[in-house]
Design an enzyme around this catalytic site. Structure first.
Site, PDB file in Angstrom:
ATOM      1  N   LYS A  52       0.839  -1.205   0.000  1.00 55.01           N
ATOM      2  CA  LYS A  52       0.000   0.000   0.000  1.00 55.01           C
ATOM      3  C   LYS A  52       0.872   1.253   0.000  1.00 55.01           C
ATOM      4  O   LYS A  52       0.596   2.221  -0.717  1.00 55.01           O
ATOM      5  CB  LYS A  52      -0.940  -0.008   1.224  1.00 55.01           C
ATOM      6  CG  LYS A  52      -2.075  -1.001   1.066  1.00 55.01           C
ATOM      7  CD  LYS A  52      -2.841  -1.265   2.355  1.00 55.01           C
ATOM      8  CE  LYS A  52      -3.846  -2.403   2.133  1.00 55.01           C
ATOM      9  NZ  LYS A  52      -4.522  -2.844   3.353  1.00 55.01           N
ATOM     10  N   GLN A  96      -5.085  -1.545   9.560  1.00 54.98           N
ATOM     11  CA  GLN A  96      -4.875  -2.841   8.908  1.00 54.98           C
ATOM     12  C   GLN A  96      -5.523  -3.951   9.747  1.00 54.98           C
ATOM     13  O   GLN A  96      -5.207  -4.109  10.930  1.00 54.98           O
ATOM     14  CB  GLN A  96      -3.370  -3.099   8.733  1.00 54.98           C
ATOM     15  CG  GLN A  96      -3.046  -4.382   8.007  1.00 54.98           C
ATOM     16  CD  GLN A  96      -3.549  -4.416   6.555  1.00 54.98           C
ATOM     17  OE1 GLN A  96      -3.452  -3.438   5.823  1.00 54.98           O
ATOM     18  NE2 GLN A  96      -4.117  -5.540   6.156  1.00 54.98           N
ATOM     19  N   ASP A 119     -11.310   3.142   3.821  1.00 57.77           N
ATOM     20  CA  ASP A 119     -11.572   1.712   3.684  1.00 57.77           C
ATOM     21  C   ASP A 119     -13.086   1.448   3.571  1.00 57.77           C
ATOM     22  O   ASP A 119     -13.504   0.351   3.252  1.00 57.77           O
ATOM     23  CB  ASP A 119     -11.019   0.986   4.925  1.00 57.77           C
ATOM     24  CG  ASP A 119     -10.237  -0.269   4.555  1.00 57.77           C
ATOM     25  OD1 ASP A 119     -10.032  -0.489   3.348  1.00 57.77           O
ATOM     26  OD2 ASP A 119      -9.836  -1.002   5.478  1.00 57.77           O
TER      27      ASP A 119
END
Ligand SMILES: NC(=O)c1ccc[n+]([C@@H]2O[C@H](COP(=O)([O-])OP(=O)(O)OC[C@H]3O[C@@H](n4cnc5c(N)ncnc54)[C@H](OP(=O)(O)O)[C@@H]3O)[C@@H](O)[C@H]2O)c1
Length: 298
Positions: A52, A96, A119
């Site tokens: 990422k 995460q 997200d």
């Protein structure tokens, strides 16, 4: 022979578009920035975060990662999220997942400022999606929709079967594809571990999305001839011929399906890279929104 839906190639194309969009828009504003919180030292999570970071650098998005020890407590993680919520230089926050088992993951997600939730997993953003006015769509579902749209695979009126009901893939992709509009308007069925006679349902799907987490679970007898198969699964399989001792396989038994279907995503190189690309998309979108800039992102 099936069309291979190449997620790496499509990702490169979309990342070039995002980079150009950013170059055209950026004036005197600060550049977009994604902040990542990584708790613990799970090997797979560390690889995802590195990928990422690299992808952000490639398109001109600043990135920073807060690495926290695996025994960090709830209060410390929430404090880190709140620091980022209040930081005017941060456009996107990514925690995460999965978090260590002692952490209340839902509370952490619910603490992220929805306007920085790139997200798309905060209840506000999931609610917007279900309501039909999405802001940040979860990255994997958005990536799947882009694969279908950009390969001219019609969803309107089609029967879509999704195996898996997770909050990050199964449920939001069902919402996304059953919405009104382009790249949606599908008739969606969600299946899970309690579904009776799964092959009977999957073999009627025009588009089958596998997000189960079990290597090679979907075989050729479970798919409809001429259908499209989207394989979300990422599973490690022992392979002594590989230097690292394993290889990655999907939830779909690629070899037994490929002769039967119209199109399929490979693993690796299908949905995975598109998930990261949609994170970039959403971070750019957040930056555009906070700077009141018009733009052309998904
Ligand atoms: N490519 C990407 O970017 C990406 C992104 C996210 C996840 N993934 C991968 O996708 C897979 C799924 O992850 P996830 O987080 O969405 O799901 P998850 O939370 O691991 O849940 C798995 C889902 O599959 C269902 N399931 C399990 N066994 C089944 C069976 N035999 N028949 C039908 N359904 C079954 C479960 O049903 P129940 O609810 O009844 O338990 C559950 O809903 C994993 O391999 C993960 O690594 C990939």
């Amino acid at each position: 022979m099936a069309i291979i839906l190449d997620g790496n190639k499509l990702s490169q194309q979309i990342r070039s578009e995002l980079k150009l969009e950013l170059e055209n828009l950026i004036g005197h504003q600060k550049p977009p920035k994604l902040s990542v919180i990584l708790v613990g030292d799970d090997a797979a999570s560390s690889v995802y975060v590195r990928n990422k970071e690299k992808a952000c650098n490639d398109v001109g998005i600043l990135t920073e990662t807060f690495r926290m020890p695996s025994d960090s407590n709830q209060k410390e993680i929430l404090a880190q999220v709140n620091t980022l919520n209040n930081d005017l230089n941060v456009d996107g926050i990514l925690v995460q997942l999965p978090l260590p088992s002692h952490v209340d993951e839902i509370e952490v997600i619910n603490t992220i400022d929805p306007s920085k939730d790139v997200d798309g997993i905060h209840p506000f953003n999931l609610g917007q999606l279900v309501q039909g006015s999405p802001i940040f769509v979860p990255c994997t579902p958005l990536g799947i929709q882009q694969i279908l749209l950009r390969n001219d695979i019609e969803t309107r009126g089609k029967r879509v079967v999704i195996c898996g009901r997770s909050n990050i893939v199964g449920k939001p992709v069902a919402s996304l594809l059953s919405q009104r509009g382009v790249g949606a308007d599908a008739t969606v069925t969600i299946c899970h571990s309690r579904t009776d006679n799964l092959p009977n349902i999957t073999s009627n799907a025009d588009i089958l999305i596998a997000a189960i987490g079990q290597a090679n679970f979907i075989d050729g007898n479970m798919v409809k001839p001429g259908s499209t198969v989207i394989d979300v699964g990422i599973n490690r399989m022992d392979d002594p011929t590989k230097k690292r001792g394993y290889r990655l396989v999907g939830d779909v038994d690629y070899e037994s399906v490929i002769e039967k279907v119209y199109a399929i995503t490979p693993v690796p190189g299908g949905v995975g890279p598109m998930t990261i690309t949609m994170l970039l998309n959403n971070t750019l979108k957040s930056w555009m929104k906070s700077n009141h800039l018009p733009g052309n992102v998904a």
